[in-house]
Enzyme design. Structure first.
Site, PDB file in Angstrom:
ATOM      1  N   GLY A 190       0.810  -1.205   0.000  1.00 39.66           N
ATOM      2  CA  GLY A 190       0.000   0.000   0.000  1.00 39.66           C
ATOM      3  C   GLY A 190       0.847   1.260   0.000  1.00 39.66           C
ATOM      4  O   GLY A 190       2.080   1.206   0.036  1.00 39.66           O
ATOM      5  N   ASP A 191       0.167   2.389  -0.042  1.00 37.98           N
ATOM      6  CA  ASP A 191       0.785   3.709   0.001  1.00 37.98           C
ATOM      7  C   ASP A 191       0.419   4.327   1.339  1.00 37.98           C
ATOM      8  O   ASP A 191      -0.766   4.576   1.610  1.00 37.98           O
ATOM      9  CB  ASP A 191       0.259   4.565  -1.156  1.00 37.98           C
ATOM     10  N   PHE A 192       1.403   4.571   2.206  1.00 38.57           N
ATOM     11  CA  PHE A 192       1.047   4.957   3.573  1.00 38.57           C
ATOM     12  C   PHE A 192       0.420   6.340   3.701  1.00 38.57           C
ATOM     13  O   PHE A 192      -0.113   6.688   4.754  1.00 38.57           O
ATOM     14  CB  PHE A 192       2.207   4.782   4.556  1.00 38.57           C
ATOM     15  N   HIS A 207      12.340  11.084   8.453  1.00 45.03           N
ATOM     16  CA  HIS A 207      13.295  12.089   7.964  1.00 45.03           C
ATOM     17  C   HIS A 207      13.144  12.365   6.470  1.00 45.03           C
ATOM     18  O   HIS A 207      13.759  13.300   5.954  1.00 45.03           O
ATOM     19  CB  HIS A 207      14.736  11.690   8.316  1.00 45.03           C
TER      20      HIS A 207
END
Length: 336
Positions: free
Chosen positions: A226-228, A246
């Protein structure tokens, strides 16, 4: 903040040595780019043999090899060069301890450092096209190279995190942005009772399964795709953000931490490791590197990290050294 080096201890010789430090760095990075250490792992070789194997010009090769001898990475005997012990262990790409992939990434970063003055004048990242992982992962060869680089960047972190955090009270964890699962595998190997998962983009999944098979960890660590930023955060008792925050600006960091808070059960916790700037002045150089290669990323202070966690709802926050420049920050979702 205090520094170990007093201003009075810095003389012209020290200044010149600092200014010339890139000579040694680029020599090592070029050797990694050329796969020199992998070639010499096969057998020691003369300067002429190395030139032929790597397609090098005779004008500079001798100085290049002798400089690497002087830097302690090569040894030479009877005109034949061989890897030093450290280079043989860590820079031969056929060994599992290989970290040279990260050196190749640093070699790419080296060119971006030529734009530091422009960053200082404009605030702009020097990475053309910005930070777009979907584009980076569009080429399978690029994905593989980046995965190997991430393995090298965090080679010491997995064993350290397995030891420095008390995993006995937890049964599951997920490593967010965990690449091909190296860190998750190290933790599960050390704590077999854990159910480990790696969460990353769909393009990474084939490389994860390939790597788990190589490590003998098939079915012991699973993959969540998935794409967080756009998909729900998978749920686990512990959520790990390692060298992830970061990469992003403060708003994105808060988005990720709030999503982690929502995904955690009561009493669950978030683990963060990055090179906090409080106790290591060298981490400001790492922060400059993040500003060069990302549009909004940087290293950050302990106070900033604690503030984000508190704003997201976490309590019981603690900070301790992890390994190398990294600090481990832990925050808990209150129970009941």
């Amino acid at each position: 903040m205090t520094t170990e080096t007093k201003i009075s201890d810095v003389d012209s010789t020290t200044i010149l040595k600092l200014a010339q430090a890139y000579w040694a760095a680029k020599t090592i990075l070029s050797a990694a780019e050329l796969n020199l250490f992998t070639v010499l792992a096969e057998a020691p070789a003369t300067e002429a043999e190395i030139r032929e194997r790597l397609g090098l010009h005779p004008r500079a090769t001798q100085d290049f090899l002798d400089a690497l001898v002087g830097l302690g990475l090569l040894a030479v005997e009877d005109g034949r060069y061989r890897n030093g012990d450290a280079a043989d262990l860590y820079l031969d790409e056929n060994k599992p301890s290989y970290v040279g992939g990260f050196l190749k990434l640093l070699n790419f970063h080296y060119n971006l450092w030529g734009g530091l003055t422009d960053l200082l004048r404009t605030g702009n990242s020097q990475l053309k096209g910005g930070q777009d992982f979907s584009k980076l992962y569009a080429n399978p060869a690029g994905v593989r190279n980046f995965m190997v680089a991430m393995d090298g960047a965090a080679a010491d972190v997995g064993p350290a995190l397995a030891q420095e955090f008390d995993w006995s009270a937890h049964e599951s964890f997920i490593d967010v942005g965990g690449a091909r699962g190296n860190l998750a595998a190290e933790i599960v190997k050390a704590h077999p009772h854990l159910r480990g998962a790696c969460y990353d983009l769909p393009q990474v999944e084939p490389f994860f399964h390939e790597h788990m098979e190589q490590l003998g960890m098939v079915d012991r660590v699973v993959y969540e795709s998935g794409d967080f930023f756009h998909d729900p955060m998978p749920s686990a008792e512990v959520i790990v953000f390692g060298h992830v925050l970061h990469d992003w600006n403060d708003d994105n960091r808060m988005t990720l931490l709030r999503k982690a808070y929502d995904a955690l059960p009561e009493g669950g916790c978030v683990l963060i490791y990055d090179a906090l700037t409080d106790n290591n002045p060298a981490n400001f150089l790492r922060s400059l590197n993040m500003r060069l290669v990302t549009p909004g990323g940087s290293e950050y202070s302990e106070a900033s990290c604690n503030g984000w966690l508190e704003d997201a709802g976490f309590t019981g926050i603690s900070v301790k050294p992890l390994v190398g420049p990294d600090m481990l920050v832990v925050g808990y979702k209150p129970a009941g």
